[in-house]
Motif scaffolding. Structure first.
Motif, mmCIF file in Angstrom:
data_model
loop_
_atom_site.group_PDB
_atom_site.id
_atom_site.type_symbol
_atom_site.label_atom_id
_atom_site.label_comp_id
_atom_site.label_asym_id
_atom_site.label_seq_id
_atom_site.Cartn_x
_atom_site.Cartn_y
_atom_site.Cartn_z
ATOM 1 N N ALA A 51 0.824 -1.211 0.000
ATOM 2 C CA ALA A 51 0.000 0.000 0.000
ATOM 3 C C ALA A 51 0.857 1.259 0.000
ATOM 4 C CB ALA A 51 -0.926 0.001 1.212
ATOM 5 N N GLU A 52 2.148 1.105 0.383
ATOM 6 C CA GLU A 52 3.039 2.259 0.412
ATOM 7 C C GLU A 52 3.569 2.612 -0.971
ATOM 8 O OE1 GLU A 52 6.066 1.361 3.193
ATOM 9 O OE2 GLU A 52 4.711 1.295 4.932
ATOM 10 N N SER A 53 3.448 1.707 -1.919
ATOM 11 C CA SER A 53 3.931 1.960 -3.278
ATOM 12 C C SER A 53 2.984 2.920 -3.988
ATOM 13 C CB SER A 53 4.017 0.651 -4.069
ATOM 14 O OG SER A 53 4.876 -0.270 -3.427
ATOM 15 N N PRO A 54 3.524 3.860 -4.796
ATOM 16 C CA PRO A 54 2.642 4.763 -5.552
ATOM 17 C C PRO A 54 1.722 3.954 -6.463
ATOM 18 C CG PRO A 54 4.924 5.505 -5.649
ATOM 19 C CD PRO A 54 4.939 4.129 -5.036
ATOM 20 N N PRO A 55 0.415 4.213 -6.427
ATOM 21 C CA PRO A 55 -0.498 3.418 -7.252
ATOM 22 C C PRO A 55 -0.369 3.760 -8.727
ATOM 23 C CG PRO A 55 -1.684 5.204 -6.206
ATOM 24 C CD PRO A 55 -0.278 5.229 -5.639
ATOM 25 N N GLU A 56 -0.466 2.721 -9.544
ATOM 26 C CA GLU A 56 -0.615 2.978 -10.974
ATOM 27 C C GLU A 56 -2.041 3.465 -11.181
ATOM 28 O OE1 GLU A 56 -1.280 -1.058 -13.167
ATOM 29 O OE2 GLU A 56 0.253 -1.377 -11.628
ATOM 30 N N GLY A 57 -2.451 3.696 -12.397
ATOM 31 C CA GLY A 57 -3.817 4.159 -12.578
ATOM 32 C C GLY A 57 -4.154 4.492 -14.009
ATOM 33 N N LEU A 58 -5.328 5.081 -14.174
ATOM 34 C CA LEU A 58 -5.851 5.446 -15.487
ATOM 35 C C LEU A 58 -6.099 6.950 -15.526
ATOM 36 C CD1 LEU A 58 -8.510 2.596 -15.871
ATOM 37 C CD2 LEU A 58 -6.237 2.677 -16.933
ATOM 38 N N LEU A 59 -5.559 7.596 -16.547
ATOM 39 C CA LEU A 59 -5.803 9.018 -16.771
ATOM 40 C C LEU A 59 -6.922 9.121 -17.802
ATOM 41 C CD1 LEU A 59 -4.578 11.795 -15.885
ATOM 42 C CD2 LEU A 59 -3.399 11.788 -18.093
ATOM 43 N N VAL A 60 -7.984 9.825 -17.445
ATOM 44 C CA VAL A 60 -9.189 9.891 -18.279
ATOM 45 C C VAL A 60 -9.443 11.325 -18.718
ATOM 46 C CG1 VAL A 60 -11.672 9.401 -18.387
ATOM 47 C CG2 VAL A 60 -10.173 7.954 -16.983
ATOM 48 N N HIS A 61 -9.701 11.502 -20.015
ATOM 49 C CA HIS A 61 -10.080 12.805 -20.553
ATOM 50 C C HIS A 61 -11.381 12.617 -21.328
ATOM 51 C CE1 HIS A 61 -9.980 16.549 -22.886
ATOM 52 N NE2 HIS A 61 -9.089 16.991 -22.023
ATOM 53 N N LEU A 62 -12.324 13.537 -21.142
ATOM 54 C CA LEU A 62 -13.647 13.394 -21.754
ATOM 55 C C LEU A 62 -13.703 13.876 -23.199
ATOM 56 C CD1 LEU A 62 -15.913 14.500 -18.761
ATOM 57 C CD2 LEU A 62 -15.110 12.197 -19.372
ATOM 58 N N GLY A 63 -12.620 14.488 -23.697
ATOM 59 C CA GLY A 63 -12.614 14.927 -25.088
ATOM 60 C C GLY A 63 -13.598 16.044 -25.354
#
Length: 280
Positions: free
Chosen positions: A69-81
């Motif tokens: 849990a201490e590791s920086p989370p990966e993730g998804l960057l979302v743009h609505l266009g």
């Protein structure tokens, strides 16, 4: 195009409900602006963290199963266009032809509907690496950042020959002042949108910063603007467009002086202003 208030309203409408959920699957439909950047299967079992907003982007943190849990989370960057919208619910029915991203979780289904496919969903090892970092690198200050002051704006505008309206829209000084909100803020501050950005005095920069913040506060309180088809993740419309002072009111009387509101084109965008109340 959804601007900062609409994106923030969208974030608020689903962030608390998806927090802590586990990812069951991820599905991509027709290609968006950029490829996802990872195998969708690798995200199965990940835990959804606190959804963040940066400018007009949303960051959905995903902590893979078995990772500290201490590791920086990966993730998804979302743009609505230009015309995209996110929906989140326990059940949304079968995906339609314009539904190009679905994140199925134990709390519900997050779906991006984007008829024009100018939106984006990209994976990153963190917000500060890979494509997410490159997309966020050129963004200016958030409008409510403590550092967003008249002094900061005055310094950043020095030497700029473009109009103040174009300088606001560029997004490299401050994010969130999209076309509607730039028109409204310039009217509130009494500044002609054609004025060269570098000519603004420190006092006028002070007024403009306060006006941008006030306009965006109002827009957030009213759920954003639904000029075409914007809806939040609940499916609710915004109402700010019903109370604009100049935007969309060409030929109508100024709410301050009764002079007819005018419209002109700046950078292929419509600018609405009062020729009496807004000074060069």
């Amino acid at each position: 195009m959804p601007e900062l208030p609409e994106v923030e309203v969208t974030r608020q409408s689903f962030a608390s409900r998806i927090l802590g959920a586990q990812v069951l699957s991820l599905r991509m439909g027709k290609p968006l602006r950029w490829p996802l950047g990872c195998d969708p299967g690798r995200l199965e079992g990940a835990t959804v963290g606190a959804v963040l907003r940066r400018g007009k982007y949303l960051w959905v943190p995903l902590s893979p199963a078995g990772v500290s849990a201490e590791s920086p989370p990966e993730g998804l960057l979302v743009h609505l266009g230009m015309s995209g919208a996110l929906s989140f619910a326990k059940s949304l029915g079968p995906a339609g032809p314009h539904d190009h991203f679905e994140l199925d979780t134990t709390a519900g289904l997050l779906r991006l509907t984007d008829p024009r496919r100018f939106g984006a969903v990209v994976w990153g090892a963190s917000m500060a690496s890979g494509l997410p970092a490159r997309l966020l690198a050129g963004l200016g200050l958030e409008p409510f950042d403590e550092a967003m002051t008249g002094a900061y704006l005055h310094q950043r505008l020095k030497g700029r020959k473009v109009s103040i309206k174009q300088a606001l829209l560029a997004g490299d000084i401050v994010v969130g002042a999209g076309n509607i909100y730039a028109c409204e803020a310039l009217f509130m501050a009494g500044i002609d949108p054609q004025l060269a950005a570098g000519r603004l005095s420190r006092a006028r920069c002070d007024r403009l910063v306060l006006a941008v913040q006030e306009v965006l506060h109002q827009a957030l309180a009213m759920g954003g603007s639904s000029l075409r088809d914007f809806k939040d993740a609940h499916g609710s419309l915004g109402h700010f467009q019903l109370s604009t002072r100049v935007y969309g009111r060409e030929g109508e009387p100024c709410r301050n002086c009764a002079t007819a509101v005018r419209r002109m084109l700046q950078g292929q965008r419509s600018t609405f202003f009062c020729p009496v109340c807004q000074k060069k």
